[in-house]
Design a protein around this motif. Structure first.
Motif, PDB file in Angstrom:
ATOM      1  N   VAL A 260      11.057  15.891  -4.425  1.00 18.20           N
ATOM      2  CA  VAL A 260      11.222  16.751  -3.256  1.00 18.20           C
ATOM      3  C   VAL A 260      10.093  16.554  -2.249  1.00 18.20           C
ATOM      4  N   LEU A 261       9.041  15.796  -2.610  1.00 21.66           N
ATOM      5  CA  LEU A 261       7.930  15.586  -1.699  1.00 21.66           C
ATOM      6  C   LEU A 261       8.310  14.594  -0.609  1.00 21.66           C
ATOM      7  N   PRO A 262       7.892  14.797   0.623  1.00 18.21           N
ATOM      8  CA  PRO A 262       8.278  13.914   1.741  1.00 18.21           C
ATOM      9  C   PRO A 262       7.887  12.469   1.497  1.00 18.21           C
ATOM     10  N   ALA A 263       6.709  12.211   0.947  1.00 20.72           N
ATOM     11  CA  ALA A 263       6.278  10.823   0.743  1.00 20.72           C
ATOM     12  C   ALA A 263       7.199  10.076  -0.208  1.00 20.72           C
ATOM     13  N   PHE A 264       7.589  10.742  -1.326  1.00 20.43           N
ATOM     14  CA  PHE A 264       8.507  10.103  -2.263  1.00 20.43           C
ATOM     15  C   PHE A 264       9.874   9.869  -1.615  1.00 20.43           C
ATOM     16  N   LYS A 265      10.308  10.836  -0.812  1.00 21.08           N
ATOM     17  CA  LYS A 265      11.605  10.674  -0.148  1.00 21.08           C
ATOM     18  C   LYS A 265      11.581   9.457   0.768  1.00 21.08           C
ATOM     19  N   ARG A 266      10.473   9.287   1.514  1.00 26.05           N
ATOM     20  CA  ARG A 266      10.399   8.145   2.428  1.00 26.05           C
ATOM     21  C   ARG A 266      10.405   6.823   1.663  1.00 26.05           C
ATOM     22  N   LEU A 267       9.690   6.762   0.530  1.00 24.55           N
ATOM     23  CA  LEU A 267       9.679   5.541  -0.285  1.00 24.55           C
ATOM     24  C   LEU A 267      11.067   5.249  -0.850  1.00 24.55           C
ATOM     25  N   ALA A 268      11.755   6.319  -1.329  1.00 25.03           N
ATOM     26  CA  ALA A 268      13.091   6.116  -1.890  1.00 25.03           C
ATOM     27  C   ALA A 268      14.048   5.625  -0.810  1.00 25.03           C
ATOM     28  N   ASN A 269      13.981   6.211   0.375  1.00 18.97           N
ATOM     29  CA  ASN A 269      14.871   5.775   1.468  1.00 18.97           C
ATOM     30  C   ASN A 269      14.567   4.338   1.862  1.00 18.97           C
ATOM     31  N   ALA A 270      13.269   3.983   1.904  1.00 23.17           N
ATOM     32  CA  ALA A 270      12.900   2.606   2.260  1.00 23.17           C
ATOM     33  C   ALA A 270      13.436   1.620   1.231  1.00 23.17           C
ATOM     34  N   ALA A 271      13.370   1.981  -0.048  1.00 23.20           N
ATOM     35  CA  ALA A 271      13.873   1.082  -1.094  1.00 23.20           C
ATOM     36  C   ALA A 271      15.380   0.896  -0.972  1.00 23.20           C
ATOM     37  N   ASP A 272      16.113   1.973  -0.661  1.00 21.41           N
ATOM     38  CA  ASP A 272      17.568   1.883  -0.530  1.00 21.41           C
ATOM     39  C   ASP A 272      17.942   1.041   0.691  1.00 21.41           C
ATOM     40  N   VAL A 273      17.228   1.264   1.782  1.00 21.27           N
ATOM     41  CA  VAL A 273      17.564   0.533   3.017  1.00 21.27           C
ATOM     42  C   VAL A 273      17.324  -0.962   2.841  1.00 21.27           C
ATOM     43  N   GLU A 274      16.193  -1.294   2.244  1.00 20.11           N
ATOM     44  CA  GLU A 274      15.840  -2.699   2.084  1.00 20.11           C
ATOM     45  C   GLU A 274      16.499  -3.338   0.870  1.00 20.11           C
TER      46      GLU A 274
ATOM     47  N   LEU B 250      11.582  -2.103  -6.322  1.00 19.13           N
ATOM     48  CA  LEU B 250      10.807  -0.975  -5.802  1.00 19.13           C
ATOM     49  C   LEU B 250      11.372   0.358  -6.295  1.00 19.13           C
ATOM     50  N   SER B 251      12.699   0.445  -6.369  1.00 15.70           N
ATOM     51  CA  SER B 251      13.330   1.674  -6.873  1.00 15.70           C
ATOM     52  C   SER B 251      12.955   1.928  -8.324  1.00 15.70           C
ATOM     53  N   VAL B 252      12.983   0.807  -9.117  1.00 13.43           N
ATOM     54  CA  VAL B 252      12.617   0.947 -10.537  1.00 13.43           C
ATOM     55  C   VAL B 252      11.149   1.392 -10.657  1.00 13.43           C
ATOM     56  N   ALA B 253      10.255   0.759  -9.875  1.00 13.48           N
ATOM     57  CA  ALA B 253       8.837   1.139  -9.928  1.00 13.48           C
ATOM     58  C   ALA B 253       8.639   2.581  -9.480  1.00 13.48           C
ATOM     59  N   LEU B 254       9.409   2.964  -8.443  1.00 14.86           N
ATOM     60  CA  LEU B 254       9.297   4.345  -7.964  1.00 14.86           C
ATOM     61  C   LEU B 254       9.759   5.337  -9.012  1.00 14.86           C
ATOM     62  N   ASP B 255      10.900   5.007  -9.668  1.00 14.50           N
ATOM     63  CA  ASP B 255      11.379   5.896 -10.743  1.00 14.50           C
ATOM     64  C   ASP B 255      10.341   6.003 -11.860  1.00 14.50           C
ATOM     65  N   GLY B 256       9.678   4.880 -12.198  1.00 13.20           N
ATOM     66  CA  GLY B 256       8.640   4.923 -13.237  1.00 13.20           C
ATOM     67  C   GLY B 256       7.467   5.776 -12.818  1.00 13.20           C
ATOM     68  N   ALA B 257       7.058   5.602 -11.548  1.00  7.42           N
ATOM     69  CA  ALA B 257       5.940   6.416 -11.061  1.00  7.42           C
ATOM     70  C   ALA B 257       6.288   7.892 -11.074  1.00  7.42           C
ATOM     71  N   MET B 258       7.525   8.204 -10.638  1.00  7.99           N
ATOM     72  CA  MET B 258       7.944   9.617 -10.641  1.00  7.99           C
ATOM     73  C   MET B 258       7.959  10.171 -12.058  1.00  7.99           C
ATOM     74  N   SER B 259       8.429   9.322 -13.017  1.00  5.45           N
ATOM     75  CA  SER B 259       8.465   9.771 -14.410  1.00  5.45           C
ATOM     76  C   SER B 259       7.063  10.052 -14.927  1.00  5.45           C
ATOM     77  N   GLU B 260       6.123   9.158 -14.596  1.00  3.22           N
ATOM     78  CA  GLU B 260       4.753   9.369 -15.048  1.00  3.22           C
ATOM     79  C   GLU B 260       4.145  10.615 -14.393  1.00  3.22           C
ATOM     80  N   VAL B 261       4.370  10.780 -13.086  1.00  4.42           N
ATOM     81  CA  VAL B 261       3.846  11.967 -12.404  1.00  4.42           C
ATOM     82  C   VAL B 261       4.415  13.242 -13.031  1.00  4.42           C
TER      83      VAL B 261
END
Length: 836
Positions: A603-617, A622-633
């Motif tokens: 729900v944090l804006p920074a994570f949302k921007r990263l997720a949107n950037a990964a989907d667009v590109e 990057l999505s997998v790394a982001l999901d891992g980072a979110m899981s660790e956080v």
């Protein structure tokens, strides 16, 4: 005036003497009364100022906590500027835990209420336009322009009651979370609304037994009252001012029953001085009459001397005879011709030696004469002398104030004969006395070795004996105590600052009962404070007549001083726990609030921007790394939340313990239905029980108790949490039963159990029952101690029944609710416990 004095039978000198005595005593009485009034004013002023200082500090502490809570919410919103109502409600539930006086929190954007919590009670104010209120518009503008929070109030709230509002600005777009460090774009503000009456109740202003009437007003308004009667400000100089943010308040106090203007005991003291004056006048009259009587008696003395049964003689300062009676001349018949006024005593002795008057002087006349003159010239002389006819005289001579001497000769011939008889009896008596002396020597030896001393009081309860051990142990001369009654230096009012032994001792003496190891404060015995432990027993003669008391005593001043020092240290410890718990709780609450966002990083804006950037590109990596980072956080945040909740529980326990020790716990007793609270607790702990594969069941009837609902829930939470913590398999059950006028609640588990020798200890502070060499559960052992105190404050009891390895059953009882029974006595007990 002279005629009036003559009618009263008084001379001028006598009247002036009476007047001087009365005037002197009246002057002393006036000076003492002035001192008593000055002491009374100083004492009342000091007590009122101390109460005002404590009240001001408590009120500032409450207001600061409200500002801290507002800043915590504003900081959280600045991190999530697109926060929705559900997220805001969860944030509010965490941050406002333990803030009962807060009515609601809300966010304000463009002069409209955008979010509110709790939503259920405040849904109708969502979207409210504040622009219709010039006061609120001005407050919002100041907060926006200055970037600093402010306090508004008292003000009529949207939902009706009068209250206060703390407004904190929210800025976004800054890298710094604290808006006071760096301001970004103004997003809006957070508003925290709390009830004025709740705040004043929190600091004890609605207590029915408070000692002072309190008035509070705004410092920038002309006597506008926030609380209390404004007339208080005109009736006292005991005033103080407090300020926080933009608000400044004046506080004043006066005693509930008004200032005491008349010192206690004034009438008694006046009566005492009147009595002293009367006694002094009577004594003065007595001495005046005595003076007149002396003149009359001197005339009779000469005639009385001649009829004395013994010889009587008077010599002047030069040792010349002034007068003697006929008996004196008859005793010394051979010396009588020399017994004429003007002859010295030596001249009369030499005449007697020449004519054989003194048979014991024969052969040693000069030596005898020297010895007799030496005895005669001493201040007090006591001589026995044998006359030539065989009779014995006892000569008693004493110096007179004018330097002369007076002598008396008594015939003791019969006494001398009886002395021979007494010698025979004395031999027999010596044997008995030797046995007595041996026993007394043994007693004295034991007494000298003891740190205590022995005492005896006579039938009038006056001290008649004190052993030497008293002076050795206390430095007090026993002669200062002998002849005095115990109540002269052990008054009942001295027990108000220490043990109640004084009253018990005096009551025992009055009832002729034994007493053992009672402690009292000895007043006016020595310069420093003195505490004495004593025991005593009455004794009677053979006829059963009360003869007095005998007992032992010891100086326990060092022990009692050490006890008071320990109590003072314990109070300091309690105050420290209270302060440090408050100071730790506020930042920890803020940390937990922020951490809630980390448990849901998506729900944090920074994570949302990263997720949107990964989907667009189309960056799957990057999505997998982001999901891992979110899981660790999320994983780390959950661990932080668990540790934070554990620490928050510990701080809450420490705060509760500090409140209990300082007697500031407030019990709001009311009707509490047991079943809904039990169901709520079961629902709360169901996930924890499911995680350990435990069954959590309850069987509670439709019963109600007279208790504090919040404390009742806290007791259940603690017992159920402990049951789950110490149970690895089986179930936890909660059930209730009605026993006479109480309701008993049982929390039973199939856990590890508590050893029988540990069961009496588990309700003690910082104690946990253990089954091995190490502790495998969290906590410091305060939970059971705190809930025991809460149960006792609500007039209940708590106990445990357990078998090691099979399980435990914790039970507590509370008074059952009854509409027709009434609970005035319980209210009084709870109020007394709060004041203790």
């Amino acid at each position: 005036m002279r005629k009036v004095l003559q009618r009263l039978g008084l001379g001028v000198w006598t009247a002036l003497t009476y007047l001087g005595v009365v005037t002197g005593i009246a002057g002393v009485a006036v000076l003492e009364e002035r001192a008593m009034r000055a002491d009374l004013v100083a004492s009342q002023t000091s007590d009122a100022q101390a109460y005002l200082d404590m009240l001001s500090e408590d009120l500032l502490s409450v207001l600061r906590r409200k500002f801290d809570t507002g800043r915590a919410i504003a900081g959280a919103v600045s991190l999530v500027p697109d926060i929705n109502q559900d997220q805001f409600s969860r944030l509010g539930a965490v941050v406002l835990r333990g803030e009962p006086s807060v009515l609601n929190i809300s966010t304000i954007r463009d002069l409209r209420i955008a979010h509110v919590h709790p939503i259920e009670e405040n849904a109708r104010i969502l979207g409210t336009d504040l622009s219709t209120s010039p006061v609120r518009v001005a407050s919002v503008a100041r907060v926006r322009d200055t970037g600093i929070g402010e306090l508004q109030g008292p003000i009529e709230l949207f939902l009706g009651p009068m209250g206060f509002i703390v407004r904190q600005p929210v800025f976004v777009g800054s890298e710094v979370a604290d808006p006071s460090d760096a301001r970004g774009e103004f997003w809006g503000m957070v508003s925290l609304v709390f009830s004025a009456d709740a705040v004043f109740r929190e600091v004890g202003l609605f207590e029915p037994d408070k000692p002072y009437e309190v008035a509070i007003r705004l410092a920038d308004r002309d006597a506008t009252p926030i609380f209390g009667d404004p007339a208080v400000f005109g009736a006292t100089e005991i005033q103080s001012d407090i300020s926080i943010a933009n608000a400044a308040w004046d506080i004043a106090v006066i005693p509930m029953d008004g200032w005491i203007t008349r010192p206690p005991g004034l009438t008694t003291r006046r009566g005492t001085y009147l009595l002293i004056a009367i006694v002094a006048v009577l004594l003065t009259r007595y001495f005046l009459l005595l003076r007149a009587e002396r003149a009359r008696v001197s005339q009779q003395l000469r005639g009385a001397i001649d009829v004395l049964p013994g010889g009587f003689v008077v010599h002047d300062a030069e040792d010349r005879m002034v007068l003697c009676n006929d008996t004196y001349k008859e005793f010394y018949a051979k010396s009588a011709p020399a017994m004429v006024p003007g002859n010295t005593f030596e001249q009369m002795l030499r005449y007697g030696l020449e004519h054989g008057q003194f048979p014991e002087a024969v052969g040693r006349e000069e030596d005898w004469l020297s010895e007799r003159l030496s005895a005669h010239r001493s201040d007090e002389s006591f001589v026995e002398q044998q006359l030539v006819d065989g009779r014995w005289l006892r000569i008693i001579e004493r110096a007179t104030p004018d330097g002369g001497r007076v002598g008396v000769r008594l015939d003791i011939t019969e006494i001398k004969e009886n002395a021979l008889k007494l010698e025979r009896f004395n031999a027999e008596l010596q044997s008995a006395l030797a046995a007595r002396d041996e026993a007394e020597a043994r007693f004295a030896e034991l007494s000298d070795m003891s740190t205590e001393w022995f005492w005896e009081q006579d039938a009038d309860l006056r001290f008649s004996y004190l052993s030497a051990g008293m002076e050795r142990a206390t430095g007090v001369d026993p002669s200062a105590i002998l002849g005095r009654r115990r109540d002269e230096f052990a008054r009942p009012d001295a027990g108000s600052t220490g043990p109640a032994g004084t009253t018990q001792i005096l009551e025992a003496l009055e009832a002729r009962e034994e007493f053992h190891d009672l402690i009292y404060r000895a007043l006016d015995v020595r310069q420093d404070e003195m505490w004495v432990r004593t025991s005593g027993r009455p004794f009677y003669n053979a006829e059963g007549t009360f003869m007095g008391y005998r007992g032992t005593a010891a100086d326990v001043t060092p022990l009692y001083s050490a006890l008071r020092d320990a109590q003072k240290a314990d109070r300091a410890k309690t105050q420290f726990l209270n302060v440090i718990s408050h100071e730790l709780r506020t930042p920890l609450t803020v940390l937990l609030g922020f951490n809630r966002f980390l448990t849901r990083p998506h729900v944090l804006p920074a994570f949302k921007r990263l997720a949107n950037a990964a989907d667009v590109e189309g960056r799957e990596d990057l999505s997998v790394a982001l999901d891992g980072a979110m899981s660790e956080v999320e994983n780390f945040a959950r661990k932080m939340d668990d540790a934070g909740q554990q620490l928050l529980t510990l701080i809450s326990d420490m705060l509760d313990l500090a409140r209990i020790e300082s007697n500031t716990v407030r019990i709001q007793a009311e009707r509490v239905d047991v079943a809904p609270i039990v169901a709520s607790v079961v629902e709360q702990f169901a996930p924890m029980a499911t995680e350990k594969a435990l069954a959590l069941v309850h069987d509670v009837g439709e019963v109600a108790v007279y208790a504090d609902a919040a404390r009742f829930r806290q007791i259940l939470n603690n017992l159920v949490n402990n049951a789950i913590k110490f149970t690895e398999a089986g179930q936890i059950s909660i059930r209730s039963e009605r026993v006479d006028d109480t309701v008993v609640v049982h929390v039973e588990d199939t856990g590890i159990g508590v050893a029988e020798d540990m069961q009496p200890l588990i309700f003690d502070r910082f104690h946990q029952a253990e089954t091995g060499n190490t502790r495998n559960t969290s906590g410091v052992g305060l939970g059971l101690t705190i809930i025991r105190e809460f149960v006792q404050l609500m007039d209940g009891e708590i106990w445990v029944e357990s078998t090691l390895g099979q399980g435990s059953r914790f039970s507590f009882s509370l008074p059952a609710w009854s509409d027709d029974l009434g609970h005035e006595d319980l209210d009084d007990d709870i109020a007394a416990a709060d004041r203790a």
